[in-house]
Design a protein around this motif. Sequence first.
Motif, PDB file in Angstrom:
ATOM      1  N   ARG A  10       0.817  -1.212   0.000  1.00  0.00           N
ATOM      2  CA  ARG A  10       0.000   0.000   0.000  1.00  0.00           C
ATOM      3  C   ARG A  10       0.844   1.253   0.000  1.00  0.00           C
ATOM      4  O   ARG A  10       0.451   2.275   0.568  1.00  0.00           O
ATOM      5  N   VAL A  11       2.026   1.188  -0.599  1.00  0.00           N
ATOM      6  CA  VAL A  11       2.905   2.371  -0.565  1.00  0.00           C
ATOM      7  C   VAL A  11       2.231   3.558  -1.250  1.00  0.00           C
ATOM      8  O   VAL A  11       2.360   4.693  -0.794  1.00  0.00           O
ATOM      9  N   ARG A  12       1.495   3.283  -2.296  1.00  0.00           N
ATOM     10  CA  ARG A  12       0.925   4.398  -3.042  1.00  0.00           C
ATOM     11  C   ARG A  12      -0.179   5.077  -2.243  1.00  0.00           C
ATOM     12  O   ARG A  12      -0.208   6.306  -2.124  1.00  0.00           O
ATOM     13  N   GLN A  13      -1.053   4.261  -1.658  1.00  0.00           N
ATOM     14  CA  GLN A  13      -2.111   4.835  -0.847  1.00  0.00           C
ATOM     15  C   GLN A  13      -1.533   5.619   0.318  1.00  0.00           C
ATOM     16  O   GLN A  13      -2.008   6.711   0.657  1.00  0.00           O
ATOM     17  N   THR A  14      -0.506   5.054   0.934  1.00  0.00           N
ATOM     18  CA  THR A  14       0.106   5.727   2.071  1.00  0.00           C
ATOM     19  C   THR A  14       0.705   7.061   1.651  1.00  0.00           C
ATOM     20  O   THR A  14       0.577   8.068   2.361  1.00  0.00           O
ATOM     21  N   ALA A  15       1.365   7.044   0.496  1.00  0.00           N
ATOM     22  CA  ALA A  15       1.977   8.288   0.022  1.00  0.00           C
ATOM     23  C   ALA A  15       0.909   9.355  -0.199  1.00  0.00           C
ATOM     24  O   ALA A  15       1.077  10.516   0.191  1.00  0.00           O
ATOM     25  N   LYS A  16      -0.207   8.921  -0.768  1.00  0.00           N
ATOM     26  CA  LYS A  16      -1.303   9.868  -1.027  1.00  0.00           C
ATOM     27  C   LYS A  16      -1.857  10.401   0.297  1.00  0.00           C
ATOM     28  O   LYS A  16      -2.099  11.610   0.451  1.00  0.00           O
ATOM     29  N   LEU A  18      -0.358  10.593   3.190  1.00  0.00           N
ATOM     30  CA  LEU A  18       0.620  11.479   3.837  1.00  0.00           C
ATOM     31  C   LEU A  18       0.622  12.842   3.165  1.00  0.00           C
ATOM     32  O   LEU A  18       0.748  13.879   3.817  1.00  0.00           O
ATOM     33  N   SER A  26       5.315  16.852  -0.823  1.00  0.00           N
ATOM     34  CA  SER A  26       5.015  16.511  -2.218  1.00  0.00           C
ATOM     35  C   SER A  26       4.849  15.011  -2.343  1.00  0.00           C
ATOM     36  O   SER A  26       5.301  14.250  -1.482  1.00  0.00           O
ATOM     37  N   LEU A  27       4.212  14.629  -3.419  1.00  0.00           N
ATOM     38  CA  LEU A  27       4.092  13.198  -3.691  1.00  0.00           C
ATOM     39  C   LEU A  27       5.445  12.666  -4.140  1.00  0.00           C
ATOM     40  O   LEU A  27       6.216  13.384  -4.774  1.00  0.00           O
ATOM     41  N   PRO A  28       5.746  11.405  -3.835  1.00  0.00           N
ATOM     42  CA  PRO A  28       7.048  10.866  -4.275  1.00  0.00           C
ATOM     43  C   PRO A  28       7.103  10.744  -5.794  1.00  0.00           C
ATOM     44  O   PRO A  28       6.078  10.740  -6.473  1.00  0.00           O
ATOM     45  N   TYR A  31       5.170   7.974  -7.587  1.00  0.00           N
ATOM     46  CA  TYR A  31       3.728   7.878  -7.322  1.00  0.00           C
ATOM     47  C   TYR A  31       2.953   7.466  -8.580  1.00  0.00           C
ATOM     48  O   TYR A  31       2.145   6.537  -8.567  1.00  0.00           O
ATOM     49  N   ASP A  32       3.227   8.143  -9.684  1.00  0.00           N
ATOM     50  CA  ASP A  32       2.538   7.811 -10.931  1.00  0.00           C
ATOM     51  C   ASP A  32       2.926   6.427 -11.439  1.00  0.00           C
ATOM     52  O   ASP A  32       2.106   5.705 -12.007  1.00  0.00           O
ATOM     53  N   GLY A  35       1.176   3.789  -9.739  1.00  0.00           N
ATOM     54  CA  GLY A  35      -0.226   3.817 -10.175  1.00  0.00           C
ATOM     55  C   GLY A  35      -0.400   3.195 -11.539  1.00  0.00           C
ATOM     56  O   GLY A  35      -1.365   2.470 -11.794  1.00  0.00           O
TER      57      GLY A  35
ATOM     58  N   ARG B 251      12.901   8.469 -14.345  1.00  0.00           N
ATOM     59  CA  ARG B 251      12.587   9.652 -13.551  1.00  0.00           C
ATOM     60  C   ARG B 251      13.738  10.053 -12.627  1.00  0.00           C
ATOM     61  O   ARG B 251      13.543  10.835 -11.703  1.00  0.00           O
ATOM     62  N   ASN B 348       7.830   3.872   3.555  1.00  0.00           N
ATOM     63  CA  ASN B 348       7.015   3.996   2.354  1.00  0.00           C
ATOM     64  C   ASN B 348       7.849   3.995   1.072  1.00  0.00           C
ATOM     65  O   ASN B 348       7.729   4.867   0.225  1.00  0.00           O
ATOM     66  N   ARG B 408      11.711  15.679 -10.867  1.00  0.00           N
ATOM     67  CA  ARG B 408      11.517  16.907 -10.112  1.00  0.00           C
ATOM     68  C   ARG B 408      12.849  17.303  -9.477  1.00  0.00           C
ATOM     69  O   ARG B 408      13.479  16.470  -8.798  1.00  0.00           O
ATOM     70  N   GLU B 441       0.704  23.272  -7.918  1.00  0.00           N
ATOM     71  CA  GLU B 441       0.473  21.856  -7.647  1.00  0.00           C
ATOM     72  C   GLU B 441      -0.983  21.600  -7.336  1.00  0.00           C
ATOM     73  O   GLU B 441      -1.554  20.605  -7.770  1.00  0.00           O
ATOM     74  N   LYS B 457      -6.875   3.927  -9.045  1.00  0.00           N
ATOM     75  CA  LYS B 457      -5.572   3.247  -9.035  1.00  0.00           C
ATOM     76  C   LYS B 457      -5.172   2.889  -7.626  1.00  0.00           C
ATOM     77  O   LYS B 457      -4.448   1.919  -7.392  1.00  0.00           O
ATOM     78  N   ASN B 458      -5.595   3.710  -6.667  1.00  0.00           N
ATOM     79  CA  ASN B 458      -5.215   3.448  -5.294  1.00  0.00           C
ATOM     80  C   ASN B 458      -5.964   2.260  -4.710  1.00  0.00           C
ATOM     81  O   ASN B 458      -5.554   1.722  -3.695  1.00  0.00           O
TER      82      ASN B 458
END
Lengths: 252, 470
Positions: A10-16, A18, A26-28, A31-32, A35, B251, B348, B408, B441, B457-458
Amino acid sequence: MGRYDFRPMRVRQTAKALFDAKRNPSLPQWYDIVGDIPPSETLARPVQRAPRPKGKKPSRMFQPLPIRYPEDKLRSEFFGDHPWELARPRLVVEDSGNDAKGYDWSKIEQPGKQLDGESVVQRQMWLMKHQHLSKPAAYDIARREFYQHRHLEDIRRRVAKEEALHVGAYFGKGPLQIGMELEDQTWESWKRWAARQIEDEQSMRAQMFSGPQTDGEDMSGEEFDAAMSELQPAVPQSKEGQPALGGAAAHP
Amino acid sequence: MPLCIYDPVWFPDHGSVAGWDGASHIERKPAGIIPFVPWALAPACLAARSVPRPAPTFRERLSSSSIEEYTTAMIIRHLVARNGPRAAARMSVQCPRRFLSAAVDSIEASADNSLKQLQSLEAQLNSQSAQPIPSANPETHVTSPSALSNSVAEQYYIYKQQQKQIGKLGSDITPHYQPHTLLNNPPSPADVTLELLLASEAHQGHATSLWNPANARYIHGIRQGIHIISLEVTAAHLRRAAKVVQEVSRRGGMVLFVGTRDGQDRAVVRAAQLAKGYHLFERWIPGSITNGQQILGRCRTKVVNEKDEEIPGFEEQLYERPVLKPDLVVCLNPLENYVLLHECALNNIPTIGVIDTNADPTWVTYPIPANDDSLRCIQVIAGVLGRAGEAGQKQRLAAAERGEITYRPAKNLHMPEEQEAAEKTPLEVQQQIAKNLEEDESLEDADEMGEKLDEAKNRERSGRSIKKID
């Protein structure tokens, strides 16, 4: 312990979460990516493997099943008859994974493959399939070809050795010979050690008894008779019986 | 200017670094790796060593000769000693029998005569023709080799001639497995076939009693008491993981390759080299992520531009920055690196791991079900992921050439000459800039469709959710 940790999945959900909670500015960067290329589902039950077998729990229906091939029986038969074929060293490294595709089992010998029990099994399979032979008949044919090639190998090896000896090669001791020599050495050294032990023990005994030493073998016939007659009353199983005086060493 | 921070301690291409504090768990350079000797050399060496028959020794020759010859040999030995050891070596090698004849002196005299004649001829020719003729060596009576065949075409012709004569001699070797090729030339994700995975024993799991039932989906069946991993699943997961590595590298993300078992070091280092990532083949020091300030705090970092060129002058700014964390961790033996994977979960960080049938697939984000005990399989997997990273890095550098930045840039970094100016700018201006950035942003995120897509997606992928949709 014993609990599943779903954080890695669930790294993506967690990142969102946070980011939404302003814990992270910022998002890591990934992230994309996570996804777009989501992780596969885990801990999902696999498809049902088998209809419910007799005497098995329904929960076992989802467990992996054994893989069986028709060659298995032939293989066990051959190696049951020729158990020492299993003792031969065998090459198990695959070259490309397509090694078996180049084999043509209309002959038992294959380029790039050593002749072994597997050759017999495959040849037997081929005969059963393409010449419609029965299992024992195909086995006999494949087995005979195998023996023939083993025999030829032996001859080839013998001739090669003769040629090598002729042009001046010499072969050292074989492993069996070396083993026997080592064993002989150990035996001899043990004999030396044992003789020394006996000697030591005898000298110890000699020191303990200071009197004149006579061995039983040195006793003459008369002396022996005298000793026997002296002991006569005390000998068991006589008519007089044995007085309860404690045993005496009757035998020299 | 977009900037990126590199930690040279984790960077494989960096040698000795000033300020290195001896955190030995992350090797900087594959210095301990044995330089590789090509296998093709070995047969050549053997061939060179196997001289057919040794030249007869001096004693051998003596026994087959008479006393008279022995005295001759003595004389010649003196002569050889006078002429010098080099000449002796050459002569004895070239014609050992010649010394044994009693007529050596006469031959030498005639040879001297012919040499004199030759020299006089040379002088005559040189005086007449414009092109000088190479002079003969008085000791060996041979013209120098460079003069003999100095034209490339002639050499090539000789080479072709020899190839024609002896080219087809010997046996031809069919293509076969060479272990070093997996390291020298690793397969790319497009080269992953089921045959390759089968040959590298990726399908062999552990004994059935050791299995983790969470891996039931990846298991094809049971054979001789061990679980057989389904190679289709392995290939699919490997391609997916390769795609992730490629995208993260594109990236400009930091990829850490970890393989701490014996024999995995070369594969790990090679993958890190290809992907321009970082490698770890010794112990993971617990807390390197969660307590990084203490463990890696004194490691030197550097600032590079989009073309990976180092820009000096940022030392003071880097001193205050937090320790770098990887963006993606590839773990080739998760069973021994639970601490690392747990730290990644706490921080994470997505992870990729090779999951054998006795490992827990929930430890990693992207499992690759395969045999983690086979070095060949590990080399294939590490090579594929390294190649994917290489492709991503190439894409990133190509974009940088076109002037596009795919990542970034690091925040709160000022060019050294600008910094003084930035210090002078009033606080309000900086706040305004920050506000603008935030607005940008938030504007991006305000897109409703995008948000919904994001939520979709989440959502976790599981069988139950799929059923609901049905």
